[in-house]
Design a protein around this motif. Structure first.
Motif, PDB file in Angstrom:
ATOM      1  N   ILE A 129      46.677 -20.468   0.101  1.00 49.23           N
ATOM      2  CA  ILE A 129      46.238 -21.198   1.300  1.00 49.23           C
ATOM      3  C   ILE A 129      45.598 -20.240   2.298  1.00 49.23           C
ATOM      4  O   ILE A 129      44.582 -20.566   2.944  1.00 49.23           O
ATOM      5  CB  ILE A 129      47.430 -21.940   1.941  1.00 49.23           C
ATOM      6  CG1 ILE A 129      47.903 -23.073   1.023  1.00 49.23           C
ATOM      7  CG2 ILE A 129      47.048 -22.492   3.316  1.00 49.23           C
ATOM      8  CD1 ILE A 129      49.185 -23.741   1.481  1.00 49.23           C
ATOM      9  N   PHE A 130      46.150 -19.043   2.415  1.00 48.98           N
ATOM     10  CA  PHE A 130      45.589 -18.048   3.332  1.00 48.98           C
ATOM     11  C   PHE A 130      44.188 -17.632   2.898  1.00 48.98           C
ATOM     12  O   PHE A 130      43.300 -17.403   3.743  1.00 48.98           O
ATOM     13  CB  PHE A 130      46.503 -16.824   3.394  1.00 48.98           C
ATOM     14  CG  PHE A 130      46.043 -15.775   4.366  1.00 48.98           C
ATOM     15  CD1 PHE A 130      46.105 -16.002   5.738  1.00 48.98           C
ATOM     16  CD2 PHE A 130      45.531 -14.567   3.912  1.00 48.98           C
ATOM     17  CE1 PHE A 130      45.664 -15.043   6.641  1.00 48.98           C
ATOM     18  CE2 PHE A 130      45.094 -13.604   4.804  1.00 48.98           C
ATOM     19  CZ  PHE A 130      45.159 -13.842   6.172  1.00 48.98           C
ATOM     20  N   GLN A 131      43.951 -17.538   1.602  1.00 43.74           N
ATOM     21  CA  GLN A 131      42.609 -17.221   1.106  1.00 43.74           C
ATOM     22  C   GLN A 131      41.594 -18.266   1.581  1.00 43.74           C
ATOM     23  O   GLN A 131      40.494 -17.931   2.007  1.00 43.74           O
ATOM     24  CB  GLN A 131      42.622 -17.177  -0.431  1.00 43.74           C
ATOM     25  CG  GLN A 131      43.334 -15.991  -1.032  1.00 43.74           C
ATOM     26  CD  GLN A 131      42.445 -14.758  -1.110  1.00 43.74           C
ATOM     27  OE1 GLN A 131      41.538 -14.575  -0.305  1.00 43.74           O
ATOM     28  NE2 GLN A 131      42.738 -13.892  -2.056  1.00 43.74           N
ATOM     29  N   VAL A 132      41.977 -19.537   1.505  1.00 46.25           N
ATOM     30  CA  VAL A 132      41.095 -20.616   1.943  1.00 46.25           C
ATOM     31  C   VAL A 132      40.924 -20.576   3.461  1.00 46.25           C
ATOM     32  O   VAL A 132      39.814 -20.726   3.986  1.00 46.25           O
ATOM     33  CB  VAL A 132      41.653 -21.987   1.494  1.00 46.25           C
ATOM     34  CG1 VAL A 132      40.857 -23.127   2.134  1.00 46.25           C
ATOM     35  CG2 VAL A 132      41.633 -22.099  -0.018  1.00 46.25           C
ATOM     36  N   TYR A 133      42.006 -20.360   4.176  1.00 45.92           N
ATOM     37  CA  TYR A 133      41.985 -20.329   5.647  1.00 45.92           C
ATOM     38  C   TYR A 133      41.010 -19.282   6.175  1.00 45.92           C
ATOM     39  O   TYR A 133      40.335 -19.499   7.198  1.00 45.92           O
ATOM     40  CB  TYR A 133      43.390 -20.050   6.161  1.00 45.92           C
ATOM     41  CG  TYR A 133      43.469 -19.827   7.655  1.00 45.92           C
ATOM     42  CD1 TYR A 133      43.428 -20.905   8.539  1.00 45.92           C
ATOM     43  CD2 TYR A 133      43.595 -18.533   8.177  1.00 45.92           C
ATOM     44  CE1 TYR A 133      43.502 -20.697   9.904  1.00 45.92           C
ATOM     45  CE2 TYR A 133      43.662 -18.317   9.539  1.00 45.92           C
ATOM     46  CZ  TYR A 133      43.619 -19.403  10.401  1.00 45.92           C
ATOM     47  OH  TYR A 133      43.682 -19.202  11.753  1.00 45.92           O
ATOM     48  N   GLN A 134      40.904 -18.171   5.490  1.00 43.27           N
ATOM     49  CA  GLN A 134      40.058 -17.075   5.960  1.00 43.27           C
ATOM     50  C   GLN A 134      38.567 -17.422   5.976  1.00 43.27           C
ATOM     51  O   GLN A 134      37.813 -16.870   6.775  1.00 43.27           O
ATOM     52  CB  GLN A 134      40.273 -15.831   5.086  1.00 43.27           C
ATOM     53  CG  GLN A 134      41.603 -15.131   5.315  1.00 43.27           C
ATOM     54  CD  GLN A 134      41.735 -13.891   4.461  1.00 43.27           C
ATOM     55  OE1 GLN A 134      41.665 -13.957   3.235  1.00 43.27           O
ATOM     56  NE2 GLN A 134      41.918 -12.746   5.102  1.00 43.27           N
ATOM     57  N   VAL A 135      38.138 -18.337   5.109  1.00 44.07           N
ATOM     58  CA  VAL A 135      36.698 -18.642   5.000  1.00 44.07           C
ATOM     59  C   VAL A 135      36.373 -20.093   5.349  1.00 44.07           C
ATOM     60  O   VAL A 135      35.195 -20.465   5.403  1.00 44.07           O
ATOM     61  CB  VAL A 135      36.190 -18.328   3.572  1.00 44.07           C
ATOM     62  CG1 VAL A 135      36.363 -16.858   3.254  1.00 44.07           C
ATOM     63  CG2 VAL A 135      36.898 -19.192   2.538  1.00 44.07           C
ATOM     64  N   PHE A 136      37.397 -20.911   5.595  1.00 44.97           N
ATOM     65  CA  PHE A 136      37.165 -22.351   5.796  1.00 44.97           C
ATOM     66  C   PHE A 136      36.611 -22.633   7.191  1.00 44.97           C
ATOM     67  O   PHE A 136      37.122 -22.147   8.194  1.00 44.97           O
ATOM     68  CB  PHE A 136      38.458 -23.127   5.593  1.00 44.97           C
ATOM     69  CG  PHE A 136      38.283 -24.622   5.592  1.00 44.97           C
ATOM     70  CD1 PHE A 136      37.848 -25.280   4.457  1.00 44.97           C
ATOM     71  CD2 PHE A 136      38.531 -25.364   6.740  1.00 44.97           C
ATOM     72  CE1 PHE A 136      37.674 -26.654   4.441  1.00 44.97           C
ATOM     73  CE2 PHE A 136      38.364 -26.741   6.732  1.00 44.97           C
ATOM     74  CZ  PHE A 136      37.935 -27.382   5.586  1.00 44.97           C
ATOM     75  N   ASN A 137      35.559 -23.431   7.216  1.00 41.03           N
ATOM     76  CA  ASN A 137      34.959 -23.893   8.462  1.00 41.03           C
ATOM     77  C   ASN A 137      34.927 -25.410   8.415  1.00 41.03           C
ATOM     78  O   ASN A 137      34.171 -25.999   7.634  1.00 41.03           O
ATOM     79  CB  ASN A 137      33.541 -23.329   8.636  1.00 41.03           C
ATOM     80  CG  ASN A 137      32.897 -23.749   9.950  1.00 41.03           C
ATOM     81  OD1 ASN A 137      32.761 -24.925  10.231  1.00 41.03           O
ATOM     82  ND2 ASN A 137      32.494 -22.764  10.741  1.00 41.03           N
ATOM     83  N   TYR A 138      35.738 -26.060   9.257  1.00 44.17           N
ATOM     84  CA  TYR A 138      35.900 -27.514   9.152  1.00 44.17           C
ATOM     85  C   TYR A 138      34.570 -28.247   9.304  1.00 44.17           C
ATOM     86  O   TYR A 138      34.297 -29.213   8.590  1.00 44.17           O
ATOM     87  CB  TYR A 138      36.885 -28.009  10.202  1.00 44.17           C
ATOM     88  CG  TYR A 138      37.139 -29.506  10.108  1.00 44.17           C
ATOM     89  CD1 TYR A 138      38.002 -30.017   9.130  1.00 44.17           C
ATOM     90  CD2 TYR A 138      36.488 -30.405  10.951  1.00 44.17           C
ATOM     91  CE1 TYR A 138      38.217 -31.367   9.009  1.00 44.17           C
ATOM     92  CE2 TYR A 138      36.698 -31.763  10.834  1.00 44.17           C
ATOM     93  CZ  TYR A 138      37.558 -32.253   9.863  1.00 44.17           C
ATOM     94  OH  TYR A 138      37.756 -33.595   9.753  1.00 44.17           O
ATOM     95  N   LYS A 139      33.734 -27.789  10.225  1.00 41.81           N
ATOM     96  CA  LYS A 139      32.463 -28.470  10.491  1.00 41.81           C
ATOM     97  C   LYS A 139      31.575 -28.493   9.253  1.00 41.81           C
ATOM     98  O   LYS A 139      30.889 -29.490   8.978  1.00 41.81           O
ATOM     99  CB  LYS A 139      31.739 -27.773  11.644  1.00 41.81           C
ATOM    100  CG  LYS A 139      30.443 -28.458  12.055  1.00 41.81           C
ATOM    101  CD  LYS A 139      29.809 -27.755  13.249  1.00 41.81           C
ATOM    102  CE  LYS A 139      28.509 -28.437  13.654  1.00 41.81           C
ATOM    103  NZ  LYS A 139      27.877 -27.757  14.820  1.00 41.81           N
ATOM    104  N   ASN A 140      31.581 -27.409   8.504  1.00 44.66           N
ATOM    105  CA  ASN A 140      30.706 -27.297   7.333  1.00 44.66           C
ATOM    106  C   ASN A 140      31.390 -27.683   6.013  1.00 44.66           C
ATOM    107  O   ASN A 140      30.714 -28.032   5.046  1.00 44.66           O
ATOM    108  CB  ASN A 140      30.191 -25.864   7.199  1.00 44.66           C
ATOM    109  CG  ASN A 140      29.340 -25.444   8.376  1.00 44.66           C
ATOM    110  OD1 ASN A 140      28.643 -26.258   8.979  1.00 44.66           O
ATOM    111  ND2 ASN A 140      29.412 -24.161   8.736  1.00 44.66           N
TER     112      ASN A 140
END
Length: 296
Positions: free
Chosen positions: A78-89
């Protein structure tokens, strides 16, 4: 050379114990006047007790280790995803990968359920300890509602650990972020939901699950009691998917389970549910209503 003990030998030994017990109580009038149904219940209770006693300290230790690593790697992924996730995009990636993951998780739960219900025995090397709980469950569906959180969930998390470890230690590349985000979120949803499917399964057997669980069941977001009760009719050969049950009508429409069983039997000669039938044969003698009532 050691002798391989199979389910038939174990059941014969249990039947011999019951027979010897009767012989030691020949003067007991009630014992001599038992109906076929009462004798069947006595036999089933003996089998339940034997299977329940198969839960060992070694199995408990393995469960604790499994859950510990499962949570460590799940949070890492989950932390891997959190580091690059941008909700808008990336919101649409989250939506579609999660929905896809829920369908796949339900299918995987069905495949695992079908596999352990249908093939092998409690003496099968390595997997026999897992099969034991499936045999116990058909004899005593309510027993799992008394299992604590560790016993209920560890088995389902076992296969997820190496895959979550991969997600934890392999970073998401910016060059293909859309594709990798979809894969990572899909796998996190699939593995986490599949991992805790048995908790959902446990709730489906509870007479009074928590209110918020009942709400999710009523919305068909997770497996509900009425849907799952279809599986708990001898010979226990339908509706194997136990995460949300969405895949059950789809697989039934193409006769998926019977077709796969036909192929396996053709290739190997193995008979589907041959072992499970040996453990549950007496259920026919006490009537299906007993099992239905127990699951409502």
């Amino acid at each position: 050379m050691s002798t391989i003990v199979n389910s038939e030998t174990i059941l014969n030994d249990l039947n011999e114990e019951i027979k010897n017990s009767k012989n030691n109580n020949n003067n007991n009038k009630d014992n001599n006047n038992k109906t076929i149904g009462e004798e069947a219940k006595e036999t089933l209770n003996k089998r339940k007790e034997f299977l329940a006693n198969g839960y060992t300290k070694q199995k408990r230790t393995l469960e604790i280790i499994t859950l510990t690593f499962n949570f460590l790697f799940l949070f890492g992924a989950i932390f891997q995803v959190y580091q690059v996730f941008n909700y808008k995009n990336h919101w649409w990636i989250l939506l579609f990968s999660a929905i896809f993951g829920l369908f796949v998780a339900d299918f995987i739960s069905g495949m695992l359920h079908w596999t352990f219900d249908t093939w092998g025995s409690i003496t099968t090397p390595f997997v026999g300890t897992f099969i034991r709980s499936f045999r116990e469950h058909h004899l005593d569906p309510k027993a799992m509602t008394k299992h604590d959180w560790i016993e209920a969930n560890a088995d389902s998390c076992f296969l997820a650990v190496p895959q979550l470890a991969y997600l934890t230690f392999v970073p998401i590349s910016q060059e293909s972020i859309t594709t990798q985000l979809f894969i990572y979120i899909f796998m996190i949803v699939t593995l986490s939901i599949t991992g805790f499917t048995n908790q959902i399964h446990k709730w489906a057997h509870m007479t009074h699950p928590p209110k918020w669980v009942q709400l999710l069941q009523d919305c068909r977001l997770i497996l509900d009691r009425k849907t799952h009760n279809k599986h708990h009719h001898p010979p226990y050969d339908r509706d194997y998917c136990i995460t949300n049950g969405w895949m059950n009508p789809i697989l039934a429409s193409i006769n998926y389970w019977r077709n796969v069983e036909w192929i396996i039997t053709k290739l190997t000669g193995a008979i589907p549910r041959a072992d499970d039938v040996q453990w549950t044969d007496k259920i026919y003698l006490i009537g299906n209503k007993t099992e239905i009532k127990e699951n409502n």
